[in-house]
Design an enzyme around this catalytic site. Structure first.
Site, PDB file in Angstrom:
ATOM      1  N   HIS A  38       8.153  -4.278   6.855  1.00  0.00           N
ATOM      2  CA  HIS A  38       9.146  -3.496   6.120  1.00  0.00           C
ATOM      3  C   HIS A  38      10.435  -3.519   6.938  1.00  0.00           C
ATOM      4  O   HIS A  38      10.426  -3.176   8.116  1.00  0.00           O
ATOM      5  CB  HIS A  38       8.684  -2.058   5.924  1.00  0.00           C
ATOM      6  N   PRO A  63       0.842  -1.202   0.000  1.00  0.00           N
ATOM      7  CA  PRO A  63       0.000   0.000   0.000  1.00  0.00           C
ATOM      8  C   PRO A  63       0.875   1.249   0.000  1.00  0.00           C
ATOM      9  O   PRO A  63       1.762   1.392   0.846  1.00  0.00           O
ATOM     10  CB  PRO A  63      -0.809  -0.130   1.298  1.00  0.00           C
ATOM     11  N   GLY A  78       6.834  -2.432  -3.338  1.00  0.00           N
ATOM     12  CA  GLY A  78       6.233  -1.109  -3.442  1.00  0.00           C
ATOM     13  C   GLY A  78       6.892  -0.258  -4.504  1.00  0.00           C
ATOM     14  O   GLY A  78       6.496  -0.257  -5.665  1.00  0.00           O
ATOM     15  N   LYS A  80       0.579  -4.420   8.921  1.00  0.00           N
ATOM     16  CA  LYS A  80       1.840  -3.986   8.309  1.00  0.00           C
ATOM     17  C   LYS A  80       2.631  -3.212   9.364  1.00  0.00           C
ATOM     18  O   LYS A  80       2.117  -2.262   9.965  1.00  0.00           O
ATOM     19  CB  LYS A  80       1.557  -3.082   7.101  1.00  0.00           C
ATOM     20  N   ASP A 102      13.229  -2.958  -0.473  1.00  0.00           N
ATOM     21  CA  ASP A 102      14.358  -3.050  -1.418  1.00  0.00           C
ATOM     22  C   ASP A 102      14.288  -4.249  -2.350  1.00  0.00           C
ATOM     23  O   ASP A 102      15.313  -4.669  -2.894  1.00  0.00           O
ATOM     24  CB  ASP A 102      15.693  -3.081  -0.672  1.00  0.00           C
ATOM     25  N   GLN A 162      -6.698  -0.890   3.746  1.00  0.00           N
ATOM     26  CA  GLN A 162      -5.821  -0.564   4.874  1.00  0.00           C
ATOM     27  C   GLN A 162      -6.382   0.619   5.655  1.00  0.00           C
ATOM     28  O   GLN A 162      -6.738   1.648   5.075  1.00  0.00           O
ATOM     29  CB  GLN A 162      -4.410  -0.221   4.399  1.00  0.00           C
ATOM     30  N   CYS A 218       3.620   3.157   8.522  1.00  0.00           N
ATOM     31  CA  CYS A 218       3.834   4.429   7.847  1.00  0.00           C
ATOM     32  C   CYS A 218       4.759   5.328   8.673  1.00  0.00           C
ATOM     33  O   CYS A 218       4.500   5.582   9.851  1.00  0.00           O
ATOM     34  CB  CYS A 218       2.511   5.144   7.616  1.00  0.00           C
TER      35      CYS A 218
END
Length: 326
Positions: free
Chosen positions: A169, A16, A224, A139, A202, A70, A100
């Site tokens: 992440h 997202p 992403g 997430k 990455d 989300q 985020c």
């Protein structure tokens, strides 16, 4: 892989991304090989439910199942209300944003700021899982900063609260998108829980995808930024993981067809005024690396109508040398 009642065609997820993963982009990535795509973040503030921006972000008409929305927030009751609202409007999976790093999100103790308060994380997750009868996914990042990597603790909390799947992440919030992703932390998280863990960060090539899977033991991958202007990366990775062989890059004719198809869906989704402006960034990403791309992008950024953008694209692809630039 299964998430609740849904079986995915593969374990490649579209991450997202605010301002990027709208319905046209999600459908395109699914068409080009992604197994699942998660919507842009939707605020839990009930006052925004009626806004046009929020309605667009949660719009899943014509999208293949499962449809995942989300949500973000720091109040358990509001977040539960947001989850119910989206399920009532067609969401089949609820994803919670605790990754985020944006200041405007963290300043209201949402997104990755929540990682500093595991007790609040538990209350939020429990509230949402209890509020809906669809799978809830999460997430996260690996922690708030390098001295406070608590991803393993949060992952265990998530599993105990009934979260069905976890995407990680491989950076802390303080890292934003700088430095290299820390796959060793994702590996530790995967070892600590039984629910599926999806590695993010990455992953920009088929070879990197396989290396990340081997390094982390993750059940899948979330991609992403590498998909911006290159949505076919999902079919490339899927093919490589299955066969060990690299797919040929799209021909110039296919690139043009993908780009024009994407733009037409943007124009239809947003209307001319907003559609043309949203299209500019996508055209910029698609044209990166093409001969003459810099001048082309300058011209596109000055175009104010659909017809002007179409004309510029036809001229650029018609006159440029065949094949992609190195």
């Amino acid at each position: 892989m299964r998430i609740g009642p849904y079986t995915l065609k593969n374990t490649l997820f579209v991450a997202p991304m605010a301002g990027v993963t709208d319905r046209p982009f999600r459908i395109l990535c699914r068409t080009l090989g992604a197994g699942m795509a998660v919507s842009e973040m939707v605020t839990s503030q009930s006052l925004l439910y009626g806004s046009e921006k929020t309605r667009r972000r949660a719009n899943h008409e014509g999208e293949p199942e499962p449809k995942s929305v989300q949500i973000a927030g720091a109040d358990p009751a509001l977040l539960a209300c947001a989850a119910r609202h989206n399920v009532e409007n067609g969401a089949q999976i609820i994803d919670i944003n605790m990754g985020c790093p944006a200041k405007k999100v963290c300043n209201v103790m949402a997104g990755s700021a929540l990682l500093r308060d595991p007790a609040l994380v538990a209350r939020l997750l429990t509230a949402v899982v209890s509020a809906v009868d669809v799978p809830v996914t999460l997430k996260i990042r690996t922690g708030w900063d390098r001295d406070h990597r608590n991803g393993v603790e949060i992952a265990r909390l998530a599993e105990s609260c009934g979260v069905a799947l976890l995407a990680v992440h491989g950076r802390t919030r303080s890292c934003f998108f700088e430095g290299e992703a820390e796959y060793e932390t994702i590996a530790a998280i995967k070892s600590a829980v039984r629910i599926p863990v999806i590695a993010n960060g990455d992953i920009d090539s088929p070879e990197k995808a396989r290396a990340v899977l081997e390094a982390t033991g993750a059940d899948g991958l979330m991609i992403g930024r590498a998909a911006q202007g290159r949505p076919w990366i999902f079919r490339e990775i899927d093919h490589y993981l299955k066969t060990g062989e690299r797919l040929a890059p799209p021909s110039r004719a296919e690139l043009y067809a993908i780009l024009m198809g994407h733009l037409e869906t943007l124009y239809a989704f947003y209307g001319e005024h907003t559609g043309v402006r949203v299209a500019r960034k996508h055209i910029g990403w698609y044209s990166k690396g093409l001969a003459g791309g810099a001048g082309f992008r300058r011209a596109v950024n000055q175009a104010d109508s659909i017809e002007d953008q179409r004309r510029l694209l036809e001229a650029f692809f018609g006159r440029s040398p065949a094949g992609l630039a190195a």
